[in-house]
Design an enzyme around this catalytic site. Sequence first.
Site, PDB file in Angstrom:
ATOM      1  N   THR A  13       1.807  -4.789   4.629  1.00 34.89           N
ATOM      2  CA  THR A  13       3.097  -4.478   5.265  1.00 34.89           C
ATOM      3  C   THR A  13       2.988  -3.248   6.160  1.00 34.89           C
ATOM      4  O   THR A  13       3.288  -3.303   7.360  1.00 34.89           O
ATOM      5  CB  THR A  13       4.173  -4.240   4.181  1.00 34.89           C
ATOM      6  OG1 THR A  13       4.231  -5.391   3.347  1.00 34.89           O
ATOM      7  CG2 THR A  13       5.528  -3.969   4.790  1.00 34.89           C
ATOM      8  N   LYS A 105       2.531   7.480  -2.195  1.00 35.01           N
ATOM      9  CA  LYS A 105       3.209   8.528  -2.992  1.00 35.01           C
ATOM     10  C   LYS A 105       2.645   8.655  -4.389  1.00 35.01           C
ATOM     11  O   LYS A 105       2.619   9.738  -4.962  1.00 35.01           O
ATOM     12  CB  LYS A 105       4.722   8.301  -3.036  1.00 35.01           C
ATOM     13  CG  LYS A 105       5.172   6.895  -3.404  1.00 35.01           C
ATOM     14  CD  LYS A 105       5.301   6.033  -2.164  1.00 35.01           C
ATOM     15  CE  LYS A 105       5.314   4.579  -2.503  1.00 35.01           C
ATOM     16  NZ  LYS A 105       6.204   3.793  -1.729  1.00 35.01           N
ATOM     17  N   GLY A 134      10.317   6.368   3.398  1.00 33.36           N
ATOM     18  CA  GLY A 134       9.958   5.468   4.503  1.00 33.36           C
ATOM     19  C   GLY A 134       9.947   6.152   5.852  1.00 33.36           C
ATOM     20  O   GLY A 134       9.159   7.064   6.097  1.00 33.36           O
ATOM     21  N   LYS A 205       8.144  10.221  -5.559  1.00 32.53           N
ATOM     22  CA  LYS A 205       8.668  10.835  -4.330  1.00 32.53           C
ATOM     23  C   LYS A 205       9.381  12.157  -4.630  1.00 32.53           C
ATOM     24  O   LYS A 205       9.253  13.135  -3.885  1.00 32.53           O
ATOM     25  CB  LYS A 205       9.619   9.864  -3.638  1.00 32.53           C
ATOM     26  CG  LYS A 205       8.901   8.628  -3.092  1.00 32.53           C
ATOM     27  CD  LYS A 205       9.873   7.516  -2.754  1.00 32.53           C
ATOM     28  CE  LYS A 205       9.184   6.317  -2.147  1.00 32.53           C
ATOM     29  NZ  LYS A 205      10.044   5.121  -2.104  1.00 32.53           N
TER      30      LYS A 205
HETATM   31  P1  NDP Z   1       0.417  -4.267   0.824  1.00 37.34           P
HETATM   32  O1  NDP Z   1       0.114  -4.831  -0.502  1.00 37.34           O
HETATM   33  O2  NDP Z   1       1.273  -5.039   1.765  1.00 37.34           O
HETATM   34  O3  NDP Z   1      -0.953  -3.918   1.590  1.00 37.34           O
HETATM   35  C1  NDP Z   1      -2.073  -3.402   0.918  1.00 37.34           C
HETATM   36  C2  NDP Z   1      -3.278  -3.667   1.797  1.00 37.34           C
HETATM   37  O4  NDP Z   1      -4.434  -3.114   1.173  1.00 37.34           O
HETATM   38  C3  NDP Z   1      -3.548  -5.166   1.982  1.00 37.34           C
HETATM   39  O5  NDP Z   1      -3.884  -5.434   3.324  1.00 37.34           O
HETATM   40  C4  NDP Z   1      -4.757  -5.437   1.078  1.00 37.34           C
HETATM   41  O6  NDP Z   1      -5.587  -6.478   1.555  1.00 37.34           O
HETATM   42  C5  NDP Z   1      -5.475  -4.107   1.170  1.00 37.34           C
HETATM   43  N1  NDP Z   1      -6.305  -3.887  -0.007  1.00 37.34           N
HETATM   44  C6  NDP Z   1      -5.941  -3.808  -1.303  1.00 37.34           C
HETATM   45  N2  NDP Z   1      -7.012  -3.640  -2.093  1.00 37.34           N
HETATM   46  C7  NDP Z   1      -8.090  -3.625  -1.273  1.00 37.34           C
HETATM   47  C8  NDP Z   1      -9.482  -3.520  -1.483  1.00 37.34           C
HETATM   48  N3  NDP Z   1      -9.988  -3.395  -2.710  1.00 37.34           N
HETATM   49  N4  NDP Z   1     -10.299  -3.547  -0.419  1.00 37.34           N
HETATM   50  C9  NDP Z   1      -9.795  -3.679   0.830  1.00 37.34           C
HETATM   51  N5  NDP Z   1      -8.483  -3.790   1.103  1.00 37.34           N
HETATM   52  C10 NDP Z   1      -7.644  -3.764   0.057  1.00 37.34           C
HETATM   53  O7  NDP Z   1       1.038  -2.825   0.581  1.00 37.34           O
HETATM   54  P2  NDP Z   1       2.019  -1.999   1.501  1.00 37.34           P
HETATM   55  O8  NDP Z   1       1.584  -2.049   2.895  1.00 37.34           O
HETATM   56  O9  NDP Z   1       3.417  -2.370   1.166  1.00 37.34           O
HETATM   57  O10 NDP Z   1       1.827  -0.528   0.913  1.00 37.34           O
HETATM   58  C11 NDP Z   1       0.713   0.255   1.249  1.00 37.34           C
HETATM   59  C12 NDP Z   1       0.973   1.686   0.793  1.00 37.34           C
HETATM   60  O11 NDP Z   1       2.124   2.184   1.458  1.00 37.34           O
HETATM   61  C13 NDP Z   1       1.272   1.824  -0.702  1.00 37.34           C
HETATM   62  O12 NDP Z   1       0.768   3.067  -1.150  1.00 37.34           O
HETATM   63  C14 NDP Z   1       2.809   1.846  -0.753  1.00 37.34           C
HETATM   64  O13 NDP Z   1       3.308   2.524  -1.882  1.00 37.34           O
HETATM   65  C15 NDP Z   1       3.093   2.626   0.507  1.00 37.34           C
HETATM   66  N6  NDP Z   1       4.420   2.421   1.097  1.00 37.34           N
HETATM   67  C16 NDP Z   1       4.903   1.153   1.284  1.00 37.34           C
HETATM   68  C17 NDP Z   1       6.113   0.953   1.912  1.00 37.34           C
HETATM   69  C18 NDP Z   1       6.666  -0.392   2.159  1.00 37.34           C
HETATM   70  O14 NDP Z   1       7.791  -0.499   2.669  1.00 37.34           O
HETATM   71  N7  NDP Z   1       5.962  -1.464   1.822  1.00 37.34           N
HETATM   72  C19 NDP Z   1       6.914   2.109   2.379  1.00 37.34           C
HETATM   73  C20 NDP Z   1       6.308   3.397   2.138  1.00 37.34           C
HETATM   74  C21 NDP Z   1       5.104   3.528   1.523  1.00 37.34           C
HETATM   75  P3  NDP Z   1      -5.052  -8.009   1.643  1.00 37.34           P
HETATM   76  O15 NDP Z   1      -3.914  -7.978   2.636  1.00 37.34           O
HETATM   77  O16 NDP Z   1      -6.205  -8.784   2.151  1.00 37.34           O
HETATM   78  O17 NDP Z   1      -4.601  -8.369   0.264  1.00 37.34           O
HETATM   79  N1  HSE Z   2       8.765   0.364  -2.741  1.00 30.34           N
HETATM   80  C1  HSE Z   2       9.209   1.476  -1.994  1.00 30.34           C
HETATM   81  C2  HSE Z   2      10.705   1.421  -1.870  1.00 30.34           C
HETATM   82  C3  HSE Z   2       8.563   1.484  -0.639  1.00 30.34           C
HETATM   83  O1  HSE Z   2      11.288   0.351  -2.072  1.00 30.34           O
HETATM   84  O2  HSE Z   2      11.324   2.447  -1.588  1.00 30.34           O
HETATM   85  C4  HSE Z   2       8.891   2.708   0.166  1.00 30.34           C
HETATM   86  O3  HSE Z   2       8.311   3.848  -0.377  1.00 30.34           O
END
Ligand code: NDP
Ligand code: HSE
Length: 439
Positions: A13, A105, A134, A205
């Site tokens: 994401t 976080k 966010g 957070k």
């Molecule tokens: P996702 O699960 O969407 O993305 C995680 C990514 O990491 C995927 O592309 C995954 O690969 C890759 N990944 C996981 N394990 C491995 C590995 N062992 N080797 C290589 N690649 C790996 O997570 P988000 O983008 O939602 O979240 C990412 C971070 O951002 C987290 O720390 C989350 O807490 C933080 N965050 C998220 C928000 C949100 O709105 N979603 C907002 C603010 C912070 P693959 O796609 O192939 O599975």
């Molecule tokens: N899972 C978190 C939330 C993502 O819903 O607020 C943003 O940090």
Amino acid sequence: MNPVKVGLLGLGTVGGGTVNVLKRNAKEIARRAGRGIVIVQAAARDLNKPRICDTTGIKLGTDPNEVVNNPEVEIVIELIGGDTLAKEMVLKAIEQGKHVVTANKALIAKHGNEIFAKAQAKGVIVAFEAAVAGGIPIIKAIREGLAGNQIQWLAGIINGTGNFILTEMRDKGRDFDDVLQEAQALGYAEADPTFDVEGIDAAHKLTILASIAFGIPLQFNKTYTEGITRITREDVTYAEALGYRIKHLGVARRTAKGIELRVHPTLIPARRLIANVDGVKNAVLVMGDAVGPTLYYGAGAGAEPTASAVVADLVDVVRAMTADPENRVPHLAFQADALANDPILSMDEVETAYYLRMQALDKPGVMARVASILGEQQISIEAIIQKEPLEDSQFANIIMLTHRVQEKQMNQALAKIESLDTIDGRVTRIRLETLDSSK
Ligand code: NDP
Ligand code: HSE
């Protein structure tokens, strides 16, 4: 000047959103940073997965080590999540003298003290704006914009998923699980959504916010954490009838005895702006001694809102790359050797007002006994509602609002009330904050 080369860990994401924003706004970003910023290499688990971004021009692989070890890469963006592989990769990047940007976080709240110490020793930056609220630039606002203030307290809706669930349940009468599934599909929820609904994500957070607000080390283990899973529609309705909204709040407050750090459902007056922050939106209310209350509002989760914060950090890092490390903004807002050791208060010592709901036998004297138990603990009642028992029940719902009292006194009173044979089951207790300038 040559563009800065960046390595990206994670194409989910936030990773996908970051690629999109960087590509779409490349010219504006370069005008701001003074150099172009390009992602040259990225890692994800499954290279066959459909992506929300166009990865043309980016070297792809499944091993994050290859990205971190690429000698061309000057900045590593960590968007994998979790605190095992992510921690290993961040420490490896720092060890190699690379700057890091992360939205993680959990990683910062649990291992930030160690990570920042290593980063400082190596003269690199670890930027983490996207880790809290966010797309809202709350880290920058507190760390830089409010640097002249003593922060007295802050209170925030800092989990988008939780706020989205509460809003949909209240406005549309939807089921908890159904809304949670939608939040997952929209990419708002954590990989393990219990982090969202049990308050753990908000506690991560809040831990970060408290450190940069008060200049204390990160202390996630001392943050009191309660989620939204026990909020009922009944309580939402009674709270509204009394002029309040139930929100999941993170509260950090400096008191004469120490610092309160707590995350829990909270009644707040419906007239407050923050009570009207709905859906996936977040808001943080910060009280500074000089500025008074300031409120920060925006999208708390989702691909591009979070990418907005990641890219802002990238721009900051690029601008600061040529600056003397001693003159950079400290990771936790205060100089690393000037952090304070104020104690974190236990919940017993925290003082709040309360909403109480209990099922009481509908007969004379019951209410008086409950009121006298509260009185014995110096708890005064501010409002009270009694609902007639339903046809098939002998128990009436009693709802009370109390004045402020220490949690330990409330615990003692509730233990006595729950032991009465005229009271059925547990008393529901939700803390209440007026969030006015004086408290
Ligand atoms: P996702 O699960 O969407 O993305 C995680 C990514 O990491 C995927 O592309 C995954 O690969 C890759 N990944 C996981 N394990 C491995 C590995 N062992 N080797 C290589 N690649 C790996 O997570 P988000 O983008 O939602 O979240 C990412 C971070 O951002 C987290 O720390 C989350 O807490 C933080 N965050 C998220 C928000 C949100 O709105 N979603 C907002 C603010 C912070 P693959 O796609 O192939 O599975
Ligand atoms: N899972 C978190 C939330 C993502 O819903 O607020 C943003 O940090």
